[in-house]
Design a protein around this motif. Sequence first.
Motif, short mmCIF file in Angstrom:
data_model
loop_
_atom_site.label_atom_id
_atom_site.label_comp_id
_atom_site.label_asym_id
_atom_site.label_seq_id
_atom_site.Cartn_x
_atom_site.Cartn_y
_atom_site.Cartn_z
N LEU A 48 -18.04 13.04 4.63
CA LEU A 48 -18.99 12.14 5.28
C LEU A 48 -19.16 10.85 4.47
CD1 LEU A 48 -20.75 12.05 7.81
CD2 LEU A 48 -22.64 12.88 6.42
N ALA A 49 -19.06 10.95 3.16
CA ALA A 49 -19.23 9.78 2.31
C ALA A 49 -18.06 8.79 2.42
CB ALA A 49 -19.41 10.21 0.85
N ARG A 50 -16.98 9.19 3.12
CA ARG A 50 -15.89 8.25 3.33
C ARG A 50 -16.32 7.07 4.20
NH1 ARG A 50 -10.95 9.93 5.87
NH2 ARG A 50 -12.04 11.52 7.05
N ILE A 51 -17.35 7.27 5.01
CA ILE A 51 -17.86 6.18 5.83
C ILE A 51 -18.84 5.38 4.98
CG2 ILE A 51 -19.10 5.56 7.93
CD1 ILE A 51 -18.46 8.35 8.94
N THR A 52 -18.65 4.10 4.96
CA THR A 52 -19.54 3.24 4.18
C THR A 52 -20.17 2.20 5.09
OG1 THR A 52 -17.86 1.58 3.66
CG2 THR A 52 -18.03 3.50 2.17
N ILE A 53 -21.11 1.51 4.55
CA ILE A 53 -21.79 0.47 5.31
C ILE A 53 -20.81 -0.60 5.78
CG2 ILE A 53 -22.47 -0.97 3.36
CD1 ILE A 53 -25.28 -1.11 4.78
N ALA A 54 -19.74 -0.80 5.05
CA ALA A 54 -18.72 -1.77 5.45
C ALA A 54 -18.02 -1.35 6.75
CB ALA A 54 -17.69 -1.95 4.34
N ASN A 55 -18.00 -0.05 7.04
CA ASN A 55 -17.38 0.45 8.27
C ASN A 55 -18.31 0.36 9.47
OD1 ASN A 55 -16.38 2.82 6.01
ND2 ASN A 55 -14.85 1.55 7.01
N THR A 56 -19.55 -0.03 9.25
CA THR A 56 -20.54 -0.05 10.34
C THR A 56 -21.21 -1.41 10.45
OG1 THR A 56 -22.24 0.84 8.87
CG2 THR A 56 -21.00 2.44 10.18
N TRP A 57 -20.39 -2.44 10.36
CA TRP A 57 -20.85 -3.82 10.51
C TRP A 57 -21.96 -4.17 9.52
CZ3 TRP A 57 -21.46 -3.83 16.53
CH2 TRP A 57 -20.21 -3.74 17.12
N HIS A 106 -29.31 13.76 6.06
CA HIS A 106 -27.91 14.16 6.25
C HIS A 106 -27.51 15.25 5.26
CE1 HIS A 106 -27.77 11.08 9.17
NE2 HIS A 106 -27.61 10.07 8.34
N LEU A 107 -28.01 15.14 4.04
CA LEU A 107 -27.74 16.19 3.06
C LEU A 107 -28.32 17.52 3.53
CD1 LEU A 107 -28.43 14.27 -0.27
CD2 LEU A 107 -26.21 15.04 0.61
#
Length: 89
Positions: free
Chosen positions: A27-36, A7-8
């Motif tokens: 892009l880093a605003r999305i975390t693993i918590a946002n993707t189940w 991704h980088l």
Amino acid sequence: MSLPHQHLAKIEEDFATGNVERAKSELARITIANTWDSEHNLNNAMGAILALSKGDLAELSKLVDAALIDFRDVIYWWSLEQSKPRNKP
């Protein structure tokens, strides 16, 4: 969380030099918590966002916002884009 290497590389390839850091931050605003809590889902969502944004920082931000609501949307949109017939040169 640091962004995965692929991704980088895509950010550095697609975005203007002056927008690279902002694109990384967005892009880093999305975390693993946002993707189940799934790293696989997180990587797919990030890849879809980068592919759909095509180096456009405003579009990237909109797609991140959408993914924060439901990450599956951006993956679905990307899959629709992939299924479109390609024009031959």
